[in-house]
Design a protein around this motif. Sequence first.
Motif, mmCIF file in Angstrom:
data_model
loop_
_atom_site.group_PDB
_atom_site.id
_atom_site.type_symbol
_atom_site.label_atom_id
_atom_site.label_comp_id
_atom_site.label_asym_id
_atom_site.label_seq_id
_atom_site.Cartn_x
_atom_site.Cartn_y
_atom_site.Cartn_z
ATOM 1 N N THR A 82 96.794 29.519 16.619
ATOM 2 C CA THR A 82 97.059 28.549 17.682
ATOM 3 C C THR A 82 97.204 27.139 17.115
ATOM 4 O O THR A 82 97.158 26.158 17.853
ATOM 5 C CB THR A 82 95.945 28.549 18.743
ATOM 6 O OG1 THR A 82 94.708 28.255 18.087
ATOM 7 C CG2 THR A 82 95.832 29.884 19.441
ATOM 8 N N GLN A 84 95.285 25.207 15.544
ATOM 9 C CA GLN A 84 94.166 24.258 15.562
ATOM 10 C C GLN A 84 93.816 23.805 14.143
ATOM 11 O O GLN A 84 93.370 22.674 13.934
ATOM 12 C CB GLN A 84 92.930 24.877 16.226
ATOM 13 C CG GLN A 84 93.123 25.127 17.714
ATOM 14 C CD GLN A 84 91.931 25.826 18.339
ATOM 15 O OE1 GLN A 84 90.797 25.399 18.209
ATOM 16 N NE2 GLN A 84 92.187 26.920 19.033
ATOM 17 N N LYS B 56 107.057 19.776 10.196
ATOM 18 C CA LYS B 56 105.868 19.932 9.357
ATOM 19 C C LYS B 56 106.041 19.296 7.981
ATOM 20 O O LYS B 56 105.060 18.935 7.338
ATOM 21 C CB LYS B 56 105.482 21.412 9.253
ATOM 22 C CG LYS B 56 104.881 21.892 10.561
ATOM 23 C CD LYS B 56 104.623 23.379 10.610
ATOM 24 C CE LYS B 56 104.100 23.745 12.006
ATOM 25 N NZ LYS B 56 104.025 25.188 12.215
ATOM 26 N N VAL B 59 104.982 15.517 8.309
ATOM 27 C CA VAL B 59 103.544 15.222 8.275
ATOM 28 C C VAL B 59 102.854 15.929 7.104
ATOM 29 O O VAL B 59 101.632 16.016 7.060
ATOM 30 C CB VAL B 59 102.833 15.615 9.589
ATOM 31 C CG1 VAL B 59 103.359 14.765 10.729
ATOM 32 C CG2 VAL B 59 103.022 17.086 9.896
ATOM 33 N N LEU B 61 102.491 19.017 6.392
ATOM 34 C CA LEU B 61 101.785 20.280 6.578
ATOM 35 C C LEU B 61 102.435 21.311 5.672
ATOM 36 O O LEU B 61 101.860 22.335 5.354
ATOM 37 C CB LEU B 61 101.892 20.749 8.032
ATOM 38 C CG LEU B 61 100.817 20.275 8.987
ATOM 39 C CD1 LEU B 61 101.154 20.682 10.406
ATOM 40 C CD2 LEU B 61 99.445 20.802 8.586
ATOM 41 N N GLU B 81 96.126 14.209 -1.280
ATOM 42 C CA GLU B 81 95.636 14.311 0.100
ATOM 43 C C GLU B 81 94.745 13.113 0.462
ATOM 44 O O GLU B 81 94.774 12.611 1.576
ATOM 45 C CB GLU B 81 94.890 15.631 0.286
ATOM 46 C CG GLU B 81 94.472 15.948 1.723
ATOM 47 C CD GLU B 81 95.635 16.035 2.719
ATOM 48 O OE1 GLU B 81 95.526 15.429 3.788
ATOM 49 O OE2 GLU B 81 96.656 16.696 2.418
ATOM 50 N N ALA B 85 95.467 10.685 3.512
ATOM 51 C CA ALA B 85 94.524 10.576 4.629
ATOM 52 C C ALA B 85 94.586 9.181 5.258
ATOM 53 O O ALA B 85 94.365 9.022 6.453
ATOM 54 C CB ALA B 85 93.110 10.891 4.154
ATOM 55 N N ARG B 88 97.614 9.241 7.569
ATOM 56 C CA ARG B 88 97.611 10.227 8.662
ATOM 57 C C ARG B 88 97.479 9.627 10.054
ATOM 58 O O ARG B 88 98.179 10.065 10.973
ATOM 59 C CB ARG B 88 96.508 11.270 8.430
ATOM 60 C CG ARG B 88 96.811 12.180 7.244
ATOM 61 C CD ARG B 88 96.862 13.628 7.686
ATOM 62 N NE ARG B 88 97.133 14.531 6.590
ATOM 63 C CZ ARG B 88 98.255 15.236 6.476
ATOM 64 N NH1 ARG B 88 99.194 15.112 7.384
ATOM 65 N NH2 ARG B 88 98.427 16.053 5.463
ATOM 66 N N PHE B 93 100.963 14.315 16.256
ATOM 67 C CA PHE B 93 101.748 15.554 16.306
ATOM 68 C C PHE B 93 101.360 16.317 17.570
ATOM 69 O O PHE B 93 100.189 16.618 17.764
ATOM 70 C CB PHE B 93 101.433 16.387 15.062
ATOM 71 C CG PHE B 93 102.461 17.438 14.722
ATOM 72 C CD1 PHE B 93 103.162 17.389 13.536
ATOM 73 C CD2 PHE B 93 102.712 18.500 15.591
ATOM 74 C CE1 PHE B 93 104.111 18.358 13.199
ATOM 75 C CE2 PHE B 93 103.667 19.467 15.269
ATOM 76 C CZ PHE B 93 104.363 19.393 14.073
ATOM 77 N N PHE B 95 101.570 19.766 19.066
ATOM 78 C CA PHE B 95 101.910 21.130 18.646
ATOM 79 C C PHE B 95 102.477 21.948 19.797
ATOM 80 O O PHE B 95 102.150 21.709 20.961
ATOM 81 C CB PHE B 95 100.670 21.829 18.072
ATOM 82 C CG PHE B 95 100.297 21.327 16.716
ATOM 83 C CD1 PHE B 95 100.833 21.901 15.578
ATOM 84 C CD2 PHE B 95 99.442 20.247 16.573
ATOM 85 C CE1 PHE B 95 100.513 21.428 14.323
ATOM 86 C CE2 PHE B 95 99.113 19.760 15.321
ATOM 87 C CZ PHE B 95 99.653 20.355 14.192
ATOM 88 N N ALA B 99 97.334 23.309 20.633
ATOM 89 C CA ALA B 99 96.339 23.283 19.569
ATOM 90 C C ALA B 99 95.113 22.441 19.905
ATOM 91 O O ALA B 99 94.519 21.803 19.045
ATOM 92 C CB ALA B 99 96.960 22.800 18.247
ATOM 93 N N ASP B 173 106.685 19.108 19.121
ATOM 94 C CA ASP B 173 107.254 20.430 18.828
ATOM 95 C C ASP B 173 107.404 21.210 20.137
ATOM 96 O O ASP B 173 106.415 21.662 20.713
ATOM 97 C CB ASP B 173 106.365 21.193 17.837
ATOM 98 C CG ASP B 173 107.105 22.380 17.221
ATOM 99 O OD1 ASP B 173 108.224 22.686 17.670
ATOM 100 O OD2 ASP B 173 106.546 22.992 16.289
#
Lengths: 226, 264
Positions: A82, A84, B56, B59, B61, B81, B85, B88, B93, B95, B99, B173
């Motif tokens: 999902t 998360q 994705k 960002v 991902l 990363e 951070a 970020r 985002f 989803f 989410a 999205d």
Amino acid sequence: MPLLYEVGNRTLPVIIITGTFVGLVLAVQSYDQLHAAGFEQRMGVLLTATLIPELGPVLAGVMLAGRVGGALTAELGTMRVTEQISALTVMGTDPIRQLVVPRFLACMLFAPLLTFSCDIFGSLAGWFVAVVMKDIPSSPYWYYIAYSMETWDIMVGFLKSVVFGAAIGFIACYKGFHCRNGAEGVGRACTESFVISFIVLLVTDFFIGTFFSGLYRALYGLKSLV
Amino acid sequence: MTLNTPTQHDPLVRLVDIHKRFGPLVVLEGVNLSLKAGETTVIIGESGAGKSVILKHIVRLIKPDRGEVHFGGQRIDNMAERELAILRPRFGFLFQLSALFDSMTVGENVAFPIAEHTRRKQSEIEDSVSEKLAMVGLDGLQPKWPSELSGGQKKRVALARAIALDPELILYDEPTTGLDPPRADEINELILKLKTELAVTSVVVTHDMASALKVADRIVMLRKGKLVFDGTPKTIMKTDNPRVLEFVEGRCSDEVLDSLRSKG
Ligand SMILES: Nc1ncnc2c1ncn2[C@@H]1O[C@H](COP(=O)(O)OP(=O)(O)O)[C@@H](O)[C@H]1O
Ligand SMILES: [Mg+2]
């Protein structure tokens, strides 16, 4: 912490029942043989020698893998499919630190605790069979247990339980974290998590057991239980 | 140093020759896309074309196999990363499946990024949460659990969470997929509202043409790993590219039609 409460709630009652009935069965089945050989007062030794280094950690491990490992995989797997987990990453929070580390630590903490409960309730069940059902006096039951019990066995049992807890926590979290998409992905991850945990548990049990009994023999020679 | 300092004319996001495959599946084959600050770009394309994969990348991902991703003048596809951070909080985002964390209430969900990235006091966090929820028309829902919300409410709470730290860039999205038409239009209105009130740059991935035409300043279409159309809601209606037209008009292609007829 809700996570610890959840894990304890799921496992403690079951492990208490399991420990108690395994203790009852072992005691009832061994009584006749022990009685025939005149060793019935040492029944507790048979129980603790089986439970502490061996059955306790394994039963606790199986319980943890079934009741907690599967649930952790399902929880993390659902969070993966999902999105998360992606949401955490996007918000700059490390999902490993946030989700995996506490769950892994909870497994490692609970395995010895469950093992301890299993050992205690198994021995009490043995006492019930010996003293209440078979009229063996109570003090020799505990005396022989205290006499035969060694720090070594307790350490081996403890070490096994910690290793099992870590293995179960790692496998459960890994399988959930890398779950494939879709509901069937979560289902499959849970099954795999349990099956792999179970096999890893039995295999590591064999290796740890072999290693430590070899080490014990090399250090102290053979120990007779009777 | 002068080379890396962003100027007003620099795009906020720049994707340069992005290639991405998953095992044998080639998804992106040289995508180039620059996003101007303040503009809303809609990416359309068939399901499975790789629209989410593009988002994705923006960002981080997903990392590209080849190509570069720049944000605010900094290259981010190979950034550590730890450094990333810091960036970020500058993007939000939304989803596709919302989410929302289902172990947290609505209020806790929206508060989460604020508590993670700022040192604000509890009362200040609560104020921000109710401000953001008011922005999507849902203030007062703080004590609810995500499982108690409708699909449209989930999207809006997720949007409130995405804007919790006042990002410069919002990525949506498929924000209207799975919603009934009035609920979908509420989301369109929110996208427009956030653009004017917060002056954000937005990217919307969708295959809902009504939504695309309503919110877009610019529309691009992804097909077979490449962007095959780049225009505005006006120009896309006049395109002579048959693949784009099929999508815009919601028709299946003549070849498919023929094959369906010949079998029937
Ligand atoms: N992490 C991933 N691993 C493997 N395959 C992926 C991954 N993400 C996306 N894909 C595949 O890439 C293709 C494009 O996906 P996606 O960008 O989600 O399509 P859409 O345009 O519908 O958003 C799909 O075939 C999808 O299965
Ligand atoms: Mg998608």
